[in-house]
Design a protein around this motif. Structure first.
Motif, PDB file in Angstrom:
ATOM      1  N   ILE A 527     -73.650   2.444  52.562  1.00  0.00           N
ATOM      2  CA  ILE A 527     -72.303   2.137  52.692  1.00  0.00           C
ATOM      3  C   ILE A 527     -71.993   0.820  52.114  1.00  0.00           C
ATOM      4  O   ILE A 527     -72.549  -0.274  52.594  1.00  0.00           O
ATOM      5  CB  ILE A 527     -71.497   2.378  54.171  1.00  0.00           C
ATOM      6  N   GLY A 528     -70.935   0.544  51.029  1.00  0.00           N
ATOM      7  CA  GLY A 528     -70.719  -0.768  50.720  1.00  0.00           C
ATOM      8  C   GLY A 528     -69.423  -1.276  51.432  1.00  0.00           C
ATOM      9  O   GLY A 528     -68.414  -0.776  51.428  1.00  0.00           O
ATOM     10  N   LEU A 529     -69.059  -2.406  51.778  1.00  0.00           N
ATOM     11  CA  LEU A 529     -67.731  -2.932  52.260  1.00  0.00           C
ATOM     12  C   LEU A 529     -67.572  -3.881  51.387  1.00  0.00           C
ATOM     13  O   LEU A 529     -68.262  -5.069  51.124  1.00  0.00           O
ATOM     14  CB  LEU A 529     -68.019  -3.474  53.904  1.00  0.00           C
ATOM     15  N   VAL A 530     -66.344  -3.844  50.884  1.00  0.00           N
ATOM     16  CA  VAL A 530     -65.502  -4.797  49.955  1.00  0.00           C
ATOM     17  C   VAL A 530     -64.238  -5.000  50.427  1.00  0.00           C
ATOM     18  O   VAL A 530     -63.535  -4.463  51.079  1.00  0.00           O
ATOM     19  CB  VAL A 530     -65.538  -4.271  48.546  1.00  0.00           C
ATOM     20  N   GLY A 531     -63.798  -6.174  49.620  1.00  0.00           N
ATOM     21  CA  GLY A 531     -62.356  -6.745  50.047  1.00  0.00           C
ATOM     22  C   GLY A 531     -62.468  -8.416  50.141  1.00  0.00           C
ATOM     23  O   GLY A 531     -63.426  -8.963  49.744  1.00  0.00           O
ATOM     24  N   ALA A 717     -67.502   4.836  40.764  1.00  0.00           N
ATOM     25  CA  ALA A 717     -67.032   5.462  39.904  1.00  0.00           C
ATOM     26  C   ALA A 717     -65.547   5.950  40.009  1.00  0.00           C
ATOM     27  O   ALA A 717     -64.510   5.833  39.193  1.00  0.00           O
ATOM     28  CB  ALA A 717     -67.615   6.376  38.943  1.00  0.00           C
ATOM     29  N   GLU A 718     -65.474   6.437  41.253  1.00  0.00           N
ATOM     30  CA  GLU A 718     -64.070   7.027  41.713  1.00  0.00           C
ATOM     31  C   GLU A 718     -63.166   5.987  41.993  1.00  0.00           C
ATOM     32  O   GLU A 718     -61.806   6.402  41.473  1.00  0.00           O
ATOM     33  CB  GLU A 718     -64.636   7.699  43.191  1.00  0.00           C
ATOM     34  N   LEU A 719     -63.429   5.106  42.597  1.00  0.00           N
ATOM     35  CA  LEU A 719     -62.555   3.834  42.934  1.00  0.00           C
ATOM     36  C   LEU A 719     -62.067   3.221  41.481  1.00  0.00           C
ATOM     37  O   LEU A 719     -60.977   2.846  41.380  1.00  0.00           O
ATOM     38  CB  LEU A 719     -63.092   2.832  43.808  1.00  0.00           C
ATOM     39  N   MET A 720     -62.993   3.110  40.559  1.00  0.00           N
ATOM     40  CA  MET A 720     -62.483   2.488  39.311  1.00  0.00           C
ATOM     41  C   MET A 720     -61.608   3.416  38.444  1.00  0.00           C
ATOM     42  O   MET A 720     -60.673   3.055  37.814  1.00  0.00           O
ATOM     43  CB  MET A 720     -63.772   2.220  38.612  1.00  0.00           C
ATOM     44  N   THR A 725     -56.862  -0.863  44.486  1.00  0.00           N
ATOM     45  CA  THR A 725     -57.415  -2.228  45.278  1.00  0.00           C
ATOM     46  C   THR A 725     -58.571  -2.505  44.790  1.00  0.00           C
ATOM     47  O   THR A 725     -58.724  -3.767  44.156  1.00  0.00           O
ATOM     48  CB  THR A 725     -57.244  -2.211  46.750  1.00  0.00           C
ATOM     49  N   PHE A 726     -59.615  -1.705  44.643  1.00  0.00           N
ATOM     50  CA  PHE A 726     -61.059  -2.262  44.311  1.00  0.00           C
ATOM     51  C   PHE A 726     -60.839  -2.131  42.757  1.00  0.00           C
ATOM     52  O   PHE A 726     -61.626  -3.104  42.333  1.00  0.00           O
ATOM     53  CB  PHE A 726     -61.806  -0.771  44.526  1.00  0.00           C
ATOM     54  N   TYR A 727     -60.090  -1.236  41.923  1.00  0.00           N
ATOM     55  CA  TYR A 727     -60.190  -1.578  40.543  1.00  0.00           C
ATOM     56  C   TYR A 727     -59.603  -3.040  40.260  1.00  0.00           C
ATOM     57  O   TYR A 727     -60.251  -3.991  39.496  1.00  0.00           O
ATOM     58  CB  TYR A 727     -59.262  -0.637  39.826  1.00  0.00           C
ATOM     59  N   GLU A 728     -58.790  -3.500  41.085  1.00  0.00           N
ATOM     60  CA  GLU A 728     -57.763  -5.080  40.830  1.00  0.00           C
ATOM     61  C   GLU A 728     -59.022  -5.887  41.218  1.00  0.00           C
ATOM     62  O   GLU A 728     -58.986  -7.042  40.520  1.00  0.00           O
ATOM     63  CB  GLU A 728     -56.893  -5.048  41.623  1.00  0.00           C
ATOM     64  N   LEU A 729     -59.914  -5.713  42.225  1.00  0.00           N
ATOM     65  CA  LEU A 729     -60.891  -6.622  42.565  1.00  0.00           C
ATOM     66  C   LEU A 729     -61.671  -6.874  41.511  1.00  0.00           C
ATOM     67  O   LEU A 729     -62.151  -7.965  41.264  1.00  0.00           O
ATOM     68  CB  LEU A 729     -61.489  -6.345  43.998  1.00  0.00           C
ATOM     69  N   VAL A 730     -62.358  -5.817  41.060  1.00  0.00           N
ATOM     70  CA  VAL A 730     -63.290  -5.879  39.933  1.00  0.00           C
ATOM     71  C   VAL A 730     -62.732  -6.499  38.903  1.00  0.00           C
ATOM     72  O   VAL A 730     -63.446  -7.493  38.087  1.00  0.00           O
ATOM     73  CB  VAL A 730     -63.790  -4.476  39.630  1.00  0.00           C
TER      74      VAL A 730
END
Length: 744
Positions: A527-531, A717-720, A725-730
């Motif tokens: 599991i990866g935790l991002v934010g 891939a799903e989040l991108m 939110t993840f897409y914006e962070l990347v």
């Protein structure tokens, strides 16, 4: 304070105002006061809460009654020098109650309790808050929750110190016998001197008058003196050796217990205390205790016996003259008590300044790289000079006061000498006392006055030593982590399933970091935790390792609440690789072997190969025997990280935590670390936090955290594709990288 409620003692006026505004049938759950009035001046505003309402009761003015249903939110806000308790209402303006920084923890608990009541949660607050004043004498404590030097129960502390004598009873018995022998040897010479004068030098009526007989007696008395002195030497030698050994051994045992407890205490304990202060307890406080046990306690025992013995001889020789000799004693003791009471304040101040000096030195030397990087050596030297100057001032005032004390004592004891010579001389001239008796009396008088001069200092010495002992015992008595919980479940082999169920947790209980947090991780899943920073990523992994316990909800591993799992079983199956790896002084092999004590060199080397560390280790002149220095100072950041990964591989955990393991390294080193991590995560449940979001592509799922909750989850891939939110962070991270590349 009450453990289930937060009830602060109120004066009669406040109690009456609260009672008048509150329905009699409602139970008070919170009663606490700020230390600033509504106009910002020092004063009190009381806040009272029940299950139905909140009252704000100022010292003067109207009471504000707020139904719980009218509360929108309660929180604390930090401001310069203190904070504000913000009470937001649904249909009315917000209320702000100001307080100084000394009340911050209490008001944080108040806010936490009000939020529990507002949200209908179980009411549970910490009623045992930091103490800043002594509960008995109301003096300011030298440190929060510390020991009041003026209120130490010396006898109870001495009994506790004496309890460490258990394994050394034989030596303690020999010490007691040596003390009695030493006292007897000190009391004998004046009596022998008396007989030399009265029977040999100036024989009184009825004594031998012949020259030969007197020479014979003189020889016998001199031999007796030699025997007494020899006995005194043997007794003092035995006493000094055993007292030194016992004092050092008892202090070592106490210091060992202290260090053992420091190792077993939770991170919450260290969050509230400075490392320099704890080091001071293990060094300065333990040192003062040892000095007292080696020098002070034997002094008290021997001189205590001496005083009683001398009084007996004085009254036996002349009770009337003894009464005159005792006249200065009350003055000496009173002056000693007054003086050492005054000096105790200097000693307390000295301890505080010394502790601050230690903390400042430890902090500066720990961050010496930053000091030199910013060329701030002169600034730190200047900063050091301030507490060092205060220490000098306290030492100077102490020395001046000591001079005044001993000058006065000399004057008072001189009065006793005058009395002995005047009245004793009259008795000798009148034939009521022999010259030998007067000389013996004179000798005993000085032996008697000597201990009294130091009576106040010994008392102060004892106070300081016992205050240090109490500070040590305070840590020893602190509840350790639940390693020895007999009800804990033994789990020798975990599968690695982790589940967060409605978890709420905050370091400041009024400001939860995680809020109603739910997460289900399958055994073997990565599991990866991002934010963004501060959303709860590191807090999540800290809770998995049970560095802290949740405020609400539960964390389960393989279906069992981690609070019910044997703590050693839990942590022995969790491996952690930190952003800033911690290495210890020693060899590279010893640091890798730290993951599994007793490992063979072949196992250590295999772990290093798996961590991509073997090649750089062998390139060093001493290979695996290379000394890394304190905190791994002899290795680069990437090398330290690979050593820490090798340590984790050797540990072979079922659950792996990676906290920014590839941050702050170059691209080539990152690739090597990533390869090592891929080998490390195989077959293990892994929770990873990464600064570079691209490094989490191989995670089975990514959890995007915001404001203490999971707002998105899925594969990279799903989040991108979701473009949330993840897409914006990347994209933000990519733009920053491009800007940096253009500037370079």
């Amino acid at each position: 304070m009450n453990a289930q409620k937060l009830l602060e003692s109120a004066d009669a006026t406040a109690t009456a105002r609260i009672a008048a505004a509150l329905p009699a049938e409602e139970e008070v759950l919170i009663r606490a006061a700020t230390d600033l009035a509504a106009d910002g001046r020092f004063g009190r505003q009381w806040l009272v809460a029940t299950e139905h309402r909140v009252l704000v009761v100022p010292t003067q003015g109207e009471v504000v009654d707020i139904p719980l249903a009218a509360l929108a939110e309660v929180r604390t806000e930090a401001i310069v020098g203190g904070g504000q308790l913000e009470i937001e209402r649904v249909d009315a303006p917000a209320l702000s109650l100001s307080y100084t920084s000394s009340e911050a923890e209490k008001m944080s608990e108040v806010a936490r309790g009000l939020e529990q009541l507002r949200q209908g949660q179980p009411f549970a607050v910490n009623g045992h808050l930091d103490r800043t004043r002594c509960e008995r004498c109301d003096r300011l404590l030298p440190e929060k929750n510390g020991i009041c030097p003026a209120c130490i129960k010396k006898l109870a502390t001495l009994k506790r110190i004496a309890s460490y004598l258990g394994p050394y009873k034989l030596k303690a018995g020999v010490l007691a016998f040596a003390s009695i022998a030493t006292t007897a040897a000190e009391l004998a010479p004046p009596l022998i001197t008396k007989r030399i004068v009265d029977e040999v030098l100036v024989p009184v009526e009825g004594q031998a008058t012949g020259f030969d007989e007197r020479i014979h007696l003189l020889g016998l008395f001199v031999v007796a003196l030699v025997g007494v002195r020899f006995s005194a030497w043997v007794a003092e030698w035995a006493h000094g050796w055993i007292a030194t050994w016992l004092g050092a051994q008892l202090t070592a045992d106490i210091r060992s217990n202290l260090y053992r407890r420091l190792e077993m205490l939770s991170l919450q304990f260290y969050d509230k205390r400075k490392v320099g202060s704890l080091i001071s307890r293990a060094t300065r406080d333990a040192g003062m205790l040892q000095d007292f046990l080696v020098d002070g306690l034997p002094y008290i025992v021997i001189n205590g016996l001496m005083v009683f013995g001398i009084l007996g001889f004085l009254f036996w020789m002349s009770w009337s003259l003894s009464l005159y000799v005792l006249i200065p004693v009350p003055l000496i003791m009173l002056w000693g008590v007054i003086f050492w009471k005054r000096l105790r304040g200097f000693f307390v101040k000295w301890g505080q300044v010394w502790s601050g000096l230690t903390e400042r030195t430890v902090e500066t030397l720990s961050g010496i790289r930053v000091v030199k990087a910013f060329a701030q050596e002169d600034r730190e030297i200047t900063a050091f000079a301030k507490p060092n100057g205060r220490l000098r001032e306290v030492a100077e005032k102490t020395a001046v006061n000591r001079g005044v004390f001993f000058a006065t004592i000399t004057f008072l004891t001189g009065l006793g000498v005058l009395v002995v010579w005047l009245l004793g001389g009259q008795q000798v001239l009148g034939g009521k006392m022999t010259l030998g008796t007067l000389l013996a009396f004179y000798s005993y008088m000085w032996l008697f006055y000597g201990p009294l001069e130091w009576f106040g200092q010994v008392n102060s010495w004892m106070s300081r030593a016992f205050a240090g002992a109490e500070r040590i015992f305070e840590v020893i008595d602190t509840q350790p982590e639940a390693y020895e919980d007999p009800t804990a479940k033994r789990v020798p082999r975990m599968k690695g399933g982790i589940r967060f169920r409605d978890v709420t947790f905050g370091y400041d209980k009024s400001k939860p970091v995680l809020k109603d947090f739910d997460l289900d991780i399958q055994p073997g899943e990565m599991i990866g935790l991002v934010g963004k920073s501060g959303v709860g990523k590191t807090t999540t992994v800290n809770l998995i390792a049970r560095f802290y316990d949740v405020d609400y909800g539960a964390i389960e591993i393989d279906g069992t609440d981690i609070r019910k799992i044997h703590l050693r079983d839990l942590r022995s199956q969790i491996g952690i690789v930190l952003q800033e790896p911690v290495l210890f002084s020693g060899t590279i092999a010893e640091n890798i072997g730290y993951g599994r004590p007793g490992s063979s060199f072949a196992d250590i080397m295999a772990a290093a190969r798996a961590a991509n560390a073997h090649n750089f280790i062998m390139a060093k002149p001493d290979g695996y025997e290379t000394q890394v220095g304190e905190k791994g100072a002899g290795l680069s950041g990437g090398e330290r990280q690979r050593v820490s990964i090798a340590r984790a591989i050797l540990h072979n955990p079922r659950i792996l935590i990676l906290d920014e393991a590839t941050a702050s390294v170059d691209v080539e080193t990152e690739l090597q670390i990533q390869e090592a991590i891929q080998r490390l995560v195989e077959g293990r449940t892994t929770v990873a936090i990464a600064h570079r979001l691209s490094t989490l592509r191989n995670a089975d799922r990514l959890m995007v955290l915001d404001d203490g909750r999971i707002v998105e989850q899925g594969t990279h891939a799903e989040l991108m594709a979701k473009q949330g939110t993840f897409y914006e962070l990347v994209n933000l991270q990519r733009e920053v990288a491009e800007i940096i590349a253009i500037k370079e």
